[in-house]
Design a protein around this motif. Structure first.
Motif, PDB file in Angstrom:
ATOM      1  N   ILE A 107      30.695  40.845  44.385  1.00  0.00           N
ATOM      2  CA  ILE A 107      31.877  41.659  44.696  1.00  0.00           C
ATOM      3  C   ILE A 107      31.592  43.108  44.323  1.00  0.00           C
ATOM      4  N   THR A 108      31.773  44.023  45.256  1.00  0.00           N
ATOM      5  CA  THR A 108      31.647  45.446  44.940  1.00  0.00           C
ATOM      6  C   THR A 108      33.028  45.997  44.575  1.00  0.00           C
ATOM      7  N   GLY A 109      33.025  47.013  43.714  1.00  0.00           N
ATOM      8  CA  GLY A 109      34.309  47.544  43.242  1.00  0.00           C
ATOM      9  C   GLY A 109      35.080  46.501  42.479  1.00  0.00           C
ATOM     10  N   ALA A 110      34.388  45.805  41.569  1.00  0.00           N
ATOM     11  CA  ALA A 110      34.932  44.583  40.976  1.00  0.00           C
ATOM     12  C   ALA A 110      35.731  44.790  39.696  1.00  0.00           C
ATOM     13  N   THR A 111      35.870  46.008  39.213  1.00  0.00           N
ATOM     14  CA  THR A 111      36.536  46.196  37.922  1.00  0.00           C
ATOM     15  C   THR A 111      38.011  46.539  38.033  1.00  0.00           C
ATOM     16  N   ALA A 112      38.521  46.755  39.237  1.00  0.00           N
ATOM     17  CA  ALA A 112      39.922  47.152  39.370  1.00  0.00           C
ATOM     18  C   ALA A 112      40.474  46.668  40.703  1.00  0.00           C
ATOM     19  N   GLY A 113      41.788  46.566  40.762  1.00  0.00           N
ATOM     20  CA  GLY A 113      42.484  46.340  42.015  1.00  0.00           C
ATOM     21  C   GLY A 113      42.095  45.071  42.731  1.00  0.00           C
ATOM     22  N   ILE A 114      41.894  45.169  44.043  1.00  0.00           N
ATOM     23  CA  ILE A 114      41.583  44.016  44.879  1.00  0.00           C
ATOM     24  C   ILE A 114      40.276  43.371  44.449  1.00  0.00           C
ATOM     25  N   GLY A 115      39.264  44.180  44.140  1.00  0.00           N
ATOM     26  CA  GLY A 115      37.980  43.635  43.726  1.00  0.00           C
ATOM     27  C   GLY A 115      38.086  42.817  42.448  1.00  0.00           C
ATOM     28  N   HIS A 116      38.831  43.312  41.480  1.00  0.00           N
ATOM     29  CA  HIS A 116      39.029  42.575  40.229  1.00  0.00           C
ATOM     30  C   HIS A 116      39.759  41.262  40.482  1.00  0.00           C
ATOM     31  N   GLU A 117      40.749  41.295  41.363  1.00  0.00           N
ATOM     32  CA  GLU A 117      41.488  40.059  41.660  1.00  0.00           C
ATOM     33  C   GLU A 117      40.602  39.044  42.372  1.00  0.00           C
ATOM     34  N   TYR A 118      39.720  39.522  43.249  1.00  0.00           N
ATOM     35  CA  TYR A 118      38.749  38.598  43.849  1.00  0.00           C
ATOM     36  C   TYR A 118      37.896  37.962  42.758  1.00  0.00           C
ATOM     37  N   ALA A 119      37.440  38.767  41.798  1.00  0.00           N
ATOM     38  CA  ALA A 119      36.616  38.225  40.716  1.00  0.00           C
ATOM     39  C   ALA A 119      37.378  37.153  39.945  1.00  0.00           C
ATOM     40  N   VAL A 120      38.641  37.408  39.637  1.00  0.00           N
ATOM     41  CA  VAL A 120      39.459  36.449  38.889  1.00  0.00           C
ATOM     42  C   VAL A 120      39.639  35.156  39.675  1.00  0.00           C
ATOM     43  N   GLN A 121      40.021  35.274  40.945  1.00  0.00           N
ATOM     44  CA  GLN A 121      40.310  34.064  41.722  1.00  0.00           C
ATOM     45  C   GLN A 121      39.046  33.286  42.064  1.00  0.00           C
ATOM     46  N   LEU A 122      37.942  33.973  42.311  1.00  0.00           N
ATOM     47  CA  LEU A 122      36.696  33.266  42.613  1.00  0.00           C
ATOM     48  C   LEU A 122      36.140  32.593  41.361  1.00  0.00           C
ATOM     49  N   ALA A 123      36.258  33.253  40.220  1.00  0.00           N
ATOM     50  CA  ALA A 123      35.833  32.623  38.963  1.00  0.00           C
ATOM     51  C   ALA A 123      36.699  31.409  38.657  1.00  0.00           C
ATOM     52  N   ALA A 124      37.995  31.513  38.930  1.00  0.00           N
ATOM     53  CA  ALA A 124      38.912  30.403  38.648  1.00  0.00           C
ATOM     54  C   ALA A 124      38.569  29.166  39.473  1.00  0.00           C
ATOM     55  N   ARG A 125      38.000  29.372  40.649  1.00  0.00           N
ATOM     56  CA  ARG A 125      37.624  28.197  41.452  1.00  0.00           C
ATOM     57  C   ARG A 125      36.210  27.714  41.129  1.00  0.00           C
TER      58      ARG A 125
END
Length: 254
Positions: A10-28
């Motif tokens: 994920i690029t731009g992974a520390t904030a906003g949409i990118g961070h939420e992708y990181a959270v949801q992908l890690a959760a799965r």
């Protein structure tokens, strides 16, 4: 045998949409490769996700306007021995002022992140994914792509066109490509532009945005446009003349 682990970059992974992708992908259960410019913030997010979800998290500190930094991310995506299964091209920013009020260098830097980085990272990822016969790319675009709103909209229109073409070109080789077209979303994006963030019905929650996009991606859709209000906006753009749509230029810039 246990299911094979999936790795998402994920690029731009520390904030906003990118961070939420990181959270949801890690959760799965996905292992992650997180890309951003701020090393300290990257490490903090990585540690948070490792502890919360017991996944492996790599960090790549990179400024995507720097060709050498970008090349390191490309190399990671192209690594056949340590494959990336999903690329989320999320990094991006907007400029508050209109085209002639920005410098050419400012406009070029935005284009480097919104277009050049997407092209080069997709090229690296697609080569490895098509060779393996599976993989996917989510390109974070914008509903602005459907509106005449200056160079930002033009860049996002390129992302849409490129994503649609890549979806058609590589689906037969096991690779899914989708463009996510958010509307106004409650993240840091507008704060970084130094404009006021709203809270009305046109403003989407980032959790809803990302979860909807992941469901659309699994369904093999070419476009994800979360929110009924933005599906309506998309439909209207096909019938309202551009000379009228141009009046939307100031929305989200105050």
């Amino acid at each position: 045998m246990p299911p094979q682990k999936t790795t998402s970059l994920i690029t731009g992974a520390t904030a906003g949409i990118g961070h939420e992708y990181a959270v949801q992908l890690a959760a799965r259960g996905d292992d992650l490769v997180l890309v951003a410019r701020d090393a300290a913030r990257l490490e903090a997010v990585a540690e948070e996700l490792r502890r919360a979800h017991q996944v492996d998290v790599e960090v790549l500190v990179a400024d995507l306007t720097d060709r050498a930094d970008l090349a390191r991310v490309e190399a990671r995506l192209a690594d056949r021995d340590n494959p990336v299964d999903l690329l989320v091209n999320n990094a991006g920013f907007g400029l508050k002022k209109r085209f002639l009020d920005n410098t050419a260098d400012e406009e070029t830097a935005m284009l480097e992140v919104l277009v050049t980085a997407v092209l080069r990272l997709s090229h690296a990822a697609l080569g490895a994914m098509a060779e393996r016969g599976h993989g996917g790319i989510i390109n974070v675009s914008s509903v602005a792509a459907f509106l005449p709103r200056g160079s930002y909209s033009a860049a996002k229109a390129w992302v849409n066109s490129f994503s649609e073409w890549a979806h058609l070109e590589y689906a037969s080789r096991g690779v899914k490509v989708m463009a996510l077209c958010p509307g106004f979303t409650k993240t840091e994006f507008h704060e970084r532009m130094q404009v006021t963030r709203g809270d009305g019905f046109m403003w989407l929650d980032v959790e809803f945005l990302v979860s909807t996009s992941l469901k659309d991606f699994e369904k093999g859709r070419v476009y994800s446009i979360p929110g009924a209000q933005y599906k309506a906006v998309r439909a209207l753009t096909s019938v309202i003349p551009n000379r009228v749509l141009r009046l939307t230029q100031s929305m989200g810039r105050k």
